[in-house]
Scaffold this motif. Structure first.
Motif, PDB file in Angstrom:
ATOM      1  N   ASP A 108       0.709  -1.257   0.053  1.00 33.18           N
ATOM      2  CA  ASP A 108      -0.020  -0.064   0.080  1.00 33.18           C
ATOM      3  C   ASP A 108       0.830   1.248  -0.112  1.00 33.18           C
ATOM      4  O   ASP A 108       0.377   2.175   0.131  1.00 33.18           O
ATOM      5  CB  ASP A 108      -0.975   0.241   1.039  1.00 33.18           C
ATOM      6  N   SER A 109       2.104   1.130  -0.047  1.00 35.13           N
ATOM      7  CA  SER A 109       3.045   2.386   0.078  1.00 35.13           C
ATOM      8  C   SER A 109       3.134   3.011  -1.311  1.00 35.13           C
ATOM      9  O   SER A 109       3.000   2.438  -2.599  1.00 35.13           O
ATOM     10  CB  SER A 109       4.372   1.813   0.248  1.00 35.13           C
ATOM     11  N   LEU A 110       3.200   4.284  -1.588  1.00 35.25           N
ATOM     12  CA  LEU A 110       3.296   4.933  -2.846  1.00 35.25           C
ATOM     13  C   LEU A 110       4.608   5.577  -3.076  1.00 35.25           C
ATOM     14  O   LEU A 110       5.004   6.522  -3.927  1.00 35.25           O
ATOM     15  CB  LEU A 110       2.315   6.195  -2.574  1.00 35.25           C
ATOM     16  N   ASP A 111       5.829   4.610  -2.373  1.00 40.54           N
ATOM     17  CA  ASP A 111       7.081   5.252  -2.621  1.00 40.54           C
ATOM     18  C   ASP A 111       7.595   4.871  -3.988  1.00 40.54           C
ATOM     19  O   ASP A 111       7.207   3.858  -4.537  1.00 40.54           O
ATOM     20  CB  ASP A 111       8.066   4.304  -1.605  1.00 40.54           C
ATOM     21  N   GLU A 112       8.412   5.597  -4.612  1.00 38.65           N
ATOM     22  CA  GLU A 112       8.784   5.430  -5.865  1.00 38.65           C
ATOM     23  C   GLU A 112      10.058   4.393  -5.936  1.00 38.65           C
ATOM     24  O   GLU A 112      10.780   4.349  -4.995  1.00 38.65           O
ATOM     25  CB  GLU A 112       9.456   6.844  -6.227  1.00 38.65           C
ATOM     26  N   SER A 113      10.045   3.738  -6.861  1.00 39.28           N
ATOM     27  CA  SER A 113      10.989   2.658  -6.959  1.00 39.28           C
ATOM     28  C   SER A 113      12.529   3.300  -7.584  1.00 39.28           C
ATOM     29  O   SER A 113      12.227   4.219  -8.150  1.00 39.28           O
ATOM     30  CB  SER A 113      11.005   1.416  -8.222  1.00 39.28           C
ATOM     31  N   ASP A 114      13.538   2.661  -6.849  1.00 45.15           N
ATOM     32  CA  ASP A 114      14.819   3.173  -7.381  1.00 45.15           C
ATOM     33  C   ASP A 114      15.169   2.612  -8.596  1.00 45.15           C
ATOM     34  O   ASP A 114      15.849   3.020  -9.663  1.00 45.15           O
ATOM     35  CB  ASP A 114      15.975   2.944  -6.198  1.00 45.15           C
ATOM     36  N   LEU A 115      14.724   1.117  -8.967  1.00 42.21           N
ATOM     37  CA  LEU A 115      15.148   0.540 -10.038  1.00 42.21           C
ATOM     38  C   LEU A 115      13.896  -0.287 -10.483  1.00 42.21           C
ATOM     39  O   LEU A 115      13.289  -0.749  -9.488  1.00 42.21           O
ATOM     40  CB  LEU A 115      16.246  -0.714  -9.771  1.00 42.21           C
ATOM     41  N   ILE A 116      13.750  -0.546 -11.646  1.00 45.10           N
ATOM     42  CA  ILE A 116      12.368  -0.880 -12.344  1.00 45.10           C
ATOM     43  C   ILE A 116      13.019  -2.185 -13.141  1.00 45.10           C
ATOM     44  O   ILE A 116      13.713  -1.877 -14.221  1.00 45.10           O
ATOM     45  CB  ILE A 116      11.696  -0.256 -12.954  1.00 45.10           C
ATOM     46  N   LEU A 117      12.375  -3.434 -12.989  1.00 41.00           N
ATOM     47  CA  LEU A 117      13.046  -4.522 -13.896  1.00 41.00           C
ATOM     48  C   LEU A 117      11.824  -4.990 -14.491  1.00 41.00           C
ATOM     49  O   LEU A 117      10.623  -4.925 -13.949  1.00 41.00           O
ATOM     50  CB  LEU A 117      13.288  -5.459 -12.771  1.00 41.00           C
ATOM     51  N   PRO A 118      12.119  -5.607 -15.657  1.00 39.46           N
ATOM     52  CA  PRO A 118      11.076  -5.994 -16.571  1.00 39.46           C
ATOM     53  C   PRO A 118      10.382  -7.404 -15.978  1.00 39.46           C
ATOM     54  O   PRO A 118      11.136  -7.855 -15.149  1.00 39.46           O
ATOM     55  CB  PRO A 118      11.710  -6.328 -17.874  1.00 39.46           C
ATOM     56  N   PRO A 119       8.985  -7.737 -16.319  1.00 42.66           N
ATOM     57  CA  PRO A 119       8.404  -8.877 -15.529  1.00 42.66           C
ATOM     58  C   PRO A 119       9.064 -10.166 -16.244  1.00 42.66           C
ATOM     59  O   PRO A 119       9.938 -10.077 -17.304  1.00 42.66           O
ATOM     60  CB  PRO A 119       7.033  -8.625 -16.042  1.00 42.66           C
ATOM     61  N   ALA A 120       9.005 -11.265 -15.549  1.00 40.13           N
ATOM     62  CA  ALA A 120       9.044 -12.367 -16.071  1.00 40.13           C
ATOM     63  C   ALA A 120       8.560 -12.567 -17.519  1.00 40.13           C
ATOM     64  O   ALA A 120       7.333 -12.182 -17.570  1.00 40.13           O
ATOM     65  CB  ALA A 120       8.833 -13.501 -14.979  1.00 40.13           C
ATOM     66  N   GLY A 121       9.052 -13.369 -18.443  1.00 40.69           N
ATOM     67  CA  GLY A 121       8.366 -13.553 -19.683  1.00 40.69           C
ATOM     68  C   GLY A 121       8.657 -12.244 -20.685  1.00 40.69           C
ATOM     69  O   GLY A 121       8.103 -12.363 -21.612  1.00 40.69           O
ATOM     70  N   ALA A 122       9.351 -11.479 -20.047  1.00 40.46           N
ATOM     71  CA  ALA A 122       9.454 -10.312 -21.290  1.00 40.46           C
ATOM     72  C   ALA A 122      10.470 -10.696 -22.250  1.00 40.46           C
ATOM     73  O   ALA A 122      11.161 -11.483 -22.223  1.00 40.46           O
ATOM     74  CB  ALA A 122      10.263  -9.275 -20.319  1.00 40.46           C
ATOM     75  N   THR A 123       9.966 -10.253 -23.377  1.00 41.40           N
ATOM     76  CA  THR A 123      10.830 -10.748 -24.684  1.00 41.40           C
ATOM     77  C   THR A 123      12.033  -9.809 -24.790  1.00 41.40           C
ATOM     78  O   THR A 123      12.060  -8.736 -23.915  1.00 41.40           O
ATOM     79  CB  THR A 123       9.882 -10.373 -25.933  1.00 41.40           C
ATOM     80  N   VAL A 124      12.785 -10.036 -25.686  1.00 42.19           N
ATOM     81  CA  VAL A 124      14.179  -9.396 -26.057  1.00 42.19           C
ATOM     82  C   VAL A 124      13.619  -7.678 -26.408  1.00 42.19           C
ATOM     83  O   VAL A 124      14.446  -6.919 -25.847  1.00 42.19           O
ATOM     84  CB  VAL A 124      14.963  -9.934 -27.132  1.00 42.19           C
TER      85      VAL A 124
END
Length: 92
Positions: free
Chosen positions: A61-77
């Motif tokens: 429920d936190s609205l904190d901003e992410s420092d790093l964002i990673l693609p989801p599992a199953g993401a394509t090249v």
């Protein structure tokens, strides 16, 4: 630092894990450069596992901003290529 895995959630990860995450990020970059979907899946899975094992779930429920964002599992090249910056997914 707060790391978001798209489609999964956020994790609080100690800054000391950054070196290991950068190593795994290099494998993701190499797979994208080679256009190798199988290698990308393995490298991304290892990166996600390192975030999960090295961190703890951030409050949903936190609205904190992410420092790093990673693609989801199953993401394509192609999907990961769009997210990569000059320093990969993880700067540094």
């Amino acid at each position: 630092m707060i790391v978001r895995i798209l489609g999964e959630g956020q994790y609080d990860v100690d800054d000391g894990a950054l070196e290991r995450l950068n190593e795994l990020d290099s494998a993701v970059e190499a797979a994208v450069e080679a256009g190798d979907e199988a290698a990308l899946s393995a490298a991304l899975g290892a990166l996600h596992d390192a975030v999960r094992s090295g961190g703890s779930a951030h409050a949903a429920d936190s609205l904190d901003e992410s420092d790093l964002i990673l693609p989801p599992a199953g993401a394509t090249v192609d999907e990961v290529r769009e997210l990569l910056g000059d320093d990969g997914l993880i700067p540094g």
